[in-house]
Enzyme design. Sequence first.
Site, PDB file in Angstrom:
ATOM      1  N   ASP A 140      55.215  37.657 -46.987  1.00 61.94           N
ATOM      2  CA  ASP A 140      54.471  38.203 -45.864  1.00 61.94           C
ATOM      3  C   ASP A 140      54.949  37.465 -44.594  1.00 61.94           C
ATOM      4  OD1 ASP A 140      52.836  39.708 -44.321  1.00 61.94           O
ATOM      5  OD2 ASP A 140      51.037  39.404 -45.514  1.00 61.94           O
TER       6      ASP A 140
HETATM    7  C1  BGC Z   1      50.609  41.710 -42.996  1.00 60.96           C
HETATM    8  C2  BGC Z   1      51.386  42.626 -43.898  1.00 60.96           C
HETATM    9  C3  BGC Z   1      52.397  43.414 -43.108  1.00 60.96           C
HETATM   10  C4  BGC Z   1      53.273  42.459 -42.344  1.00 60.96           C
HETATM   11  C5  BGC Z   1      54.348  43.140 -41.517  1.00 60.96           C
HETATM   12  C6  BGC Z   1      51.495  40.895 -42.084  1.00 60.96           C
HETATM   13  O1  BGC Z   1      50.761  40.216 -41.134  1.00 60.96           O
HETATM   14  O2  BGC Z   1      49.806  40.858 -43.778  1.00 60.96           O
HETATM   15  O3  BGC Z   1      50.521  43.482 -44.581  1.00 60.96           O
HETATM   16  O4  BGC Z   1      53.137  44.241 -43.950  1.00 60.96           O
HETATM   17  O5  BGC Z   1      52.477  41.696 -41.458  1.00 60.96           O
HETATM   18  O6  BGC Z   1      53.832  43.798 -40.438  1.00 60.96           O
END
Ligand code: BGC
Length: 774
Positions: A298
């Site tokens: 993430d």
């Molecule tokens: C989120 C994810 C997301 C990623 C990219 C993160 O902050 O937890 O779910 O896919 O950002 O945008």
Amino acid sequence: MKQIIRTALIISIGLMGTQCSTAQQTKPAQTQGTAVNEQQMKQFVDDLLSKMTLEEKIGQLNLVAVGFDVTGPVVSENVDENIRNGNVGGVFNTFTPVAARKLQELAINNTRLKIPLLFGYDVIHGHRTIFPMPLGLAASWDMEAVERSARIAADEASADGLNWVFSPMVDISRDPRWGRIAEGAGEDPYLGSKIAAAMVRGYQGNDLTKNNTVMATVKHFALYGAPEAGRDYHTVDMSMNRMFNEYLAPYKAAIDAGAGSVMTAFNEVNGVPATANRWLLTELLRDQWGFDGFVVTDYTAINELVPHGLGTEAEVGALALKAGADMDMVGEVYLKNVAQLVREGKLTEEDVTKSARRILEAKYKLGLFQDPYRYTDEARAKATIMKPEYITAAREIARESMVLLKNENNALPLNKTASIALVGPLARNQRDMIGNWSGAGDWKQAVSVEQGIRNVAGSGVKINYAKGANIADDPQMIQRLNAHGGELEIDTRSSEEMIAEAVKVAQASDVVVAVVGESQGMSGEAASRADISLPGRQQELLRALKATGKPLVLVLMNGRPLALQWEAENADAILETWFAGTQAGNAIADVLFGDYNPSGKLPVTFPQVVGQVPIYYAQKNTGRPYGGEMLDKYKSRYMDVSNEPLYPFGYGLSYTTFNYAAPQLSQTSITPQQELEVRVDVTNTGQRDGEEVVQLYIQDLVGSITRPVRELKGFQKIALKKGETKTVTFRITADDLKFYNNDLEYVYEPGEFKVYVGPNSRDVQELTFTLSGQ
Ligand code: BGC
């Protein structure tokens, strides 16, 4: 420039040649979600890896975010340079065929080995055509609709330059304080697993090399939906028993359906943050579950291992790579540290090669080596994005997601000639309708409730509008929401003035339709709420409207279960519409006027008050279960509220009524090899055609570990014409009775079981059967 492009094309054709010529010799082995021949892929990737330097391999592990401004893609100097230098394996937040092509050209035209980039994006509930937010989609209990929404999202996204989506989000959540409950399928592992698989099928189809499919990412692995106190990013701590029996199934279902990638979670699992958790990312995911795609972290999750307390940036980089986190999202920990770690002997080149291989394989599966520009066809984008068929689908799927929570005195459906007091901060709203994580959706194209009512009811209906209340009055809250994509315009009139105006329009109308709830930014990431009642002074508004004596219909929009005790008691009708997407207003009006008979069921329990949270139907019994006796002190209970939810899991009404006859079992005892049939006749006893979700739950009465009071094990959504009866048949085998025992073996245990059948998890009829040892 032209010269460079030509060179690139020749090289990519060369690569395509490799892929095709061997493909002609052997028929590709069909693996799930891909149409590649595994052996040819391995050969191709081996060959490529043998030419790559350590630095080039590390570059593949780096995922960068490239955003937009009003004029198009913003390629910062750094990213531009990094792509040219082969330091980037994929990009996210860039879409449109033009923008994606521009970046792809940077990689193809400038790097030594012309390795194409992945293009990822948070396509969560639709790409440009926005469908209901995922929790709403789950409320449809219609797996075809769920798959269709993902299929359309894939078609639009792939036409828009993308080949990889950060969805499905399958985190089970039983805590509505957590804002991201909006993004998942709710509280139940069985329903969640069906939805996870349907989403993957929708995105990936059965051939990832097609230019209208995209690679899915199951996230957030794992347990992200269970942060303590519902606070986002907070500690997660649960027993293995709970983890395996209640939380892991949807991730596994997505992987079994062929999801090409997995995203790690921000939280810890068993004391080790998911992103550095080797047990989770390698032993469970790969060795036990057989996952062969790649793992992306993430957003900056590797960097965050430092404040988690796992060591320095270099140390956590080594931990994450060794654990099995292949691609580093945004944080550039790998880019900055891994080469040195290899030189110091803290990582081996093989550690890097292993991860680079997985990412290159993903690119191969997507057909990017054949044609890196296959997702950048502008004509296709024009013909595909928001085409009429997709807008119609958005309306159909949105109405299926709506849940009728209450309907007394036939308050609904509304008459198309009524005069309606249309009240509430969300009645004219467009921005909030598409919900959060609606990335490329244009809220200006969303249909408001007011517009929807006009579209559906035509000129016969009279609308008397008053805003009645702001969605929030706390200036800080408004500032925060508007800083992150909110478009809240706060009425500067006093609350009293606004309510007085609403009361006046109510008095002049036949019925009040109050469109109330949350702003979209009150749920989603980093949007936990400790108070889950209607925000601002909306309840005050409703109390004043109630006092007019006019029928009061609530149209709710919210990203989570809300605590609605007063509302449930005092409104005549309540329609839960979540954030229903591009076609929200039309879909809501279809339901309000009875052009569509609501059929949604709650995928998550609604509490009476926030203090009951976490509250969910598949609870354990305890040694002192409460039977409802007021003076029975030493029982598992509260002093100030009953144990009951406001609305149970699986609950939802219709404009017609359904009668369930006594269910029948084909036999009262089965062996592990036999199949038990549960049959129930369901009759539409009301005045309209309708759809019903018939639900089957099972309870294992005695186990080697304690078992929940009931667990969903089957459901069927059926359409019944007025007066019609259908027999619904469920088949149960020993497999459906399996669970993880204390040794984490997936077993069934002979003994007595209860079967419950009904329209929701509470109002069921029960039967008993026995599973014999052999
Ligand atoms: C989120 C994810 C997301 C990623 C990219 C993160 O902050 O937890 O779910 O896919 O950002 O945008």
